[in-house]
Write a protein that holds these residues in place. Sequence first.
Motif, PDB file in Angstrom:
ATOM      1  N   GLY A  68       0.630  -1.328   0.122  1.00 53.42           N
ATOM      2  CA  GLY A  68      -0.420  -0.161  -0.001  1.00 53.42           C
ATOM      3  C   GLY A  68       0.833   1.001   0.415  1.00 53.42           C
ATOM      4  O   GLY A  68       1.969   1.287   0.643  1.00 53.42           O
ATOM      5  N   ARG A  69       0.096   2.430  -0.102  1.00 52.55           N
ATOM      6  CA  ARG A  69       0.555   3.925  -0.178  1.00 52.55           C
ATOM      7  C   ARG A  69       1.176   4.569   1.228  1.00 52.55           C
ATOM      8  O   ARG A  69       0.660   3.857   2.238  1.00 52.55           O
ATOM      9  N   ASN A  70       2.180   4.744   1.338  1.00 47.49           N
ATOM     10  CA  ASN A  70       2.292   5.609   2.959  1.00 47.49           C
ATOM     11  C   ASN A  70       0.919   5.582   3.494  1.00 47.49           C
ATOM     12  O   ASN A  70       0.576   7.041   3.174  1.00 47.49           O
ATOM     13  N   GLY A  71       1.012   5.742   4.261  1.00 47.82           N
ATOM     14  CA  GLY A  71       0.352   6.469   5.187  1.00 47.82           C
ATOM     15  C   GLY A  71      -1.174   5.333   6.101  1.00 47.82           C
ATOM     16  O   GLY A  71      -2.607   5.842   6.275  1.00 47.82           O
ATOM     17  N   VAL A  72      -0.999   3.500   4.856  1.00 46.40           N
ATOM     18  CA  VAL A  72      -2.625   3.394   4.651  1.00 46.40           C
ATOM     19  C   VAL A  72      -2.750   2.507   5.825  1.00 46.40           C
ATOM     20  O   VAL A  72      -3.355   1.691   6.129  1.00 46.40           O
ATOM     21  N   GLY A  73      -1.315   2.200   6.263  1.00 48.87           N
ATOM     22  CA  GLY A  73      -1.887   0.880   7.557  1.00 48.87           C
ATOM     23  C   GLY A  73      -0.401  -0.192   7.776  1.00 48.87           C
ATOM     24  O   GLY A  73      -1.193  -0.891   8.986  1.00 48.87           O
ATOM     25  N   ASP A 115       9.586  -3.598   8.568  1.00 48.29           N
ATOM     26  CA  ASP A 115       8.837  -2.665   8.380  1.00 48.29           C
ATOM     27  C   ASP A 115       9.916  -2.185   7.323  1.00 48.29           C
ATOM     28  O   ASP A 115      10.994  -1.226   7.390  1.00 48.29           O
ATOM     29  N   GLU A 116       9.392  -1.853   6.334  1.00 47.72           N
ATOM     30  CA  GLU A 116       9.984  -1.069   5.081  1.00 47.72           C
ATOM     31  C   GLU A 116      11.003  -1.788   4.660  1.00 47.72           C
ATOM     32  O   GLU A 116      12.341  -1.244   4.939  1.00 47.72           O
ATOM     33  N   PRO A 117      12.131  -2.994   4.795  1.00 51.29           N
ATOM     34  CA  PRO A 117      13.326  -3.284   4.976  1.00 51.29           C
ATOM     35  C   PRO A 117      14.131  -2.753   3.886  1.00 51.29           C
ATOM     36  O   PRO A 117      15.594  -2.460   4.069  1.00 51.29           O
ATOM     37  N   CYS A 118      13.634  -2.701   2.539  1.00 47.25           N
ATOM     38  CA  CYS A 118      14.422  -1.781   1.775  1.00 47.25           C
ATOM     39  C   CYS A 118      14.802  -0.553   0.819  1.00 47.25           C
ATOM     40  O   CYS A 118      14.810  -0.490   0.223  1.00 47.25           O
ATOM     41  N   GLU A 119      13.673   0.043   1.973  1.00 45.51           N
ATOM     42  CA  GLU A 119      13.474   1.546   1.482  1.00 45.51           C
ATOM     43  C   GLU A 119      14.955   2.301   1.617  1.00 45.51           C
ATOM     44  O   GLU A 119      15.587   2.777   2.411  1.00 45.51           O
ATOM     45  N   GLY A 120      14.466   3.244   0.681  1.00 43.47           N
ATOM     46  CA  GLY A 120      15.640   4.457   0.590  1.00 43.47           C
ATOM     47  C   GLY A 120      16.883   3.541   0.223  1.00 43.47           C
ATOM     48  O   GLY A 120      18.159   4.095   0.142  1.00 43.47           O
ATOM     49  N   LEU A 121      17.426   2.529   0.121  1.00 44.38           N
ATOM     50  CA  LEU A 121      18.547   1.749  -0.341  1.00 44.38           C
ATOM     51  C   LEU A 121      19.241   0.962  -1.917  1.00 44.38           C
ATOM     52  O   LEU A 121      18.625   1.507  -2.979  1.00 44.38           O
ATOM     53  N   ARG A 146       2.068 -14.454  -1.060  1.00 48.24           N
ATOM     54  CA  ARG A 146       0.296 -13.710  -0.249  1.00 48.24           C
ATOM     55  C   ARG A 146       1.119 -12.361  -0.044  1.00 48.24           C
ATOM     56  O   ARG A 146       1.468 -12.231   0.345  1.00 48.24           O
ATOM     57  N   HIS A 147      -0.285 -11.356  -0.180  1.00 47.37           N
ATOM     58  CA  HIS A 147      -0.663 -10.704  -0.085  1.00 47.37           C
ATOM     59  C   HIS A 147      -1.607 -10.308   0.686  1.00 47.37           C
ATOM     60  O   HIS A 147      -2.687 -10.024  -0.148  1.00 47.37           O
ATOM     61  N   TYR A 148      -1.833  -8.724   1.195  1.00 45.40           N
ATOM     62  CA  TYR A 148      -2.362  -7.857   1.445  1.00 45.40           C
ATOM     63  C   TYR A 148      -2.477  -6.799   1.182  1.00 45.40           C
ATOM     64  O   TYR A 148      -1.167  -5.959   1.671  1.00 45.40           O
ATOM     65  N   LEU A 149      -3.068  -5.897   0.645  1.00 54.14           N
ATOM     66  CA  LEU A 149      -3.146  -4.774   0.174  1.00 54.14           C
ATOM     67  C   LEU A 149      -3.551  -3.945   1.102  1.00 54.14           C
ATOM     68  O   LEU A 149      -5.617  -4.323   1.547  1.00 54.14           O
ATOM     69  N   ILE A 150      -3.814  -2.640   1.658  1.00 57.75           N
ATOM     70  CA  ILE A 150      -4.315  -2.089   2.628  1.00 57.75           C
ATOM     71  C   ILE A 150      -4.647  -0.640   2.197  1.00 57.75           C
ATOM     72  O   ILE A 150      -3.962   0.044   1.045  1.00 57.75           O
ATOM     73  N   SER A 151      -5.916  -0.107   2.414  1.00 53.75           N
ATOM     74  CA  SER A 151      -5.992   0.992   2.101  1.00 53.75           C
ATOM     75  C   SER A 151      -6.773   1.527   3.138  1.00 53.75           C
ATOM     76  O   SER A 151      -7.469   1.265   3.402  1.00 53.75           O
ATOM     77  N   LYS A 152      -6.606   2.986   3.661  1.00 56.55           N
ATOM     78  CA  LYS A 152      -7.015   3.399   4.525  1.00 56.55           C
ATOM     79  C   LYS A 152      -7.549   2.525   5.958  1.00 56.55           C
ATOM     80  O   LYS A 152      -8.481   2.541   6.204  1.00 56.55           O
ATOM     81  N   GLY A 153      -6.385   2.260   6.379  1.00 52.57           N
ATOM     82  CA  GLY A 153      -6.749   0.746   7.591  1.00 52.57           C
ATOM     83  C   GLY A 153      -7.460  -0.031   7.022  1.00 52.57           C
ATOM     84  O   GLY A 153      -7.751  -0.439   7.784  1.00 52.57           O
ATOM     85  N   TYR A 163      -5.052   1.164  -6.533  1.00 52.00           N
ATOM     86  CA  TYR A 163      -4.448   0.933  -4.886  1.00 52.00           C
ATOM     87  C   TYR A 163      -3.074   1.571  -4.655  1.00 52.00           C
ATOM     88  O   TYR A 163      -2.309   1.376  -4.062  1.00 52.00           O
ATOM     89  N   LEU A 164      -2.156   1.076  -6.033  1.00 54.46           N
ATOM     90  CA  LEU A 164      -0.505   1.141  -5.595  1.00 54.46           C
ATOM     91  C   LEU A 164      -0.499   2.230  -6.821  1.00 54.46           C
ATOM     92  O   LEU A 164       0.157   2.531  -7.318  1.00 54.46           O
TER      93      LEU A 164
END
Length: 231
Positions: free
Chosen positions: A36-41, A155-161, A199-206, A227-228
């Motif tokens: 999900g995008r930033n801030g979705v939960g 939690d976001e293990p690859c962000e900014g690398l 398997r994946h869970y797509l989250i939007s607005k919690g 959603y993405l």
Amino acid sequence: MSLLQMENVNSYYGAAHALHDFNLSIKEGEIISLLGRNGVGKSTTLKSIMGMLTVKGDVIFDGEKLTNLPTSKIARKGIGLVPEERRIFSNLTVKENLLVGVSRKGVWNLERVYELFPVLKEKQNRMGTLLSGGEQQMLAIARSIMSNPKLILLDEPCEGLAPVIVNELKKGIAKLKEEGMTIIIAEQSLRISKVLATRHYLISKGEVCFEGSSDQLFDSPDILIKYLGVQ
């Protein structure tokens, strides 16, 4: 049988309602992703599992209800969290950071985590904060593994690398998968999630707006776009 279940979970930051009737399950040895995008939960979901937020509903781990237990007790029951900000101990060496993580007996020890991430052995006497961002992420994951958890939350293990570091992390996580480790990855990158998770869970607005396999997700272009923002 699921190793972890979240059943109708509602989570709160003070008065702010963050997760809404949230349901999730993961079997032992499975890797799932939270997309999900930033801030979705995504991070909120991991914090809810770890008892870091006020939660209503049921969080059940290995047959035991964890809802609103102290985070320290949840960790001792076998759940390891690798937070987005890594939280390396600045006054400890790499080796000392790893030894701090020891809390449960099991197969993971210094020798094995050094095999997983050889750079940590090379720099075991260096202060943790003197490592590069990618090396610190490896250290954070390895420190969590040292507790011999039944479940790891990343939690976001690859962000900014850099891409070369991301590839090393993917190899390390893939090795954990081969070892039968159960992992939940919160990740923005669809490409990384597709490689590591089944398997994946797509989250939007919690809320969970999609749950399914990689094939099901990638055969749903309307959902990916909505959603993405990807095709």
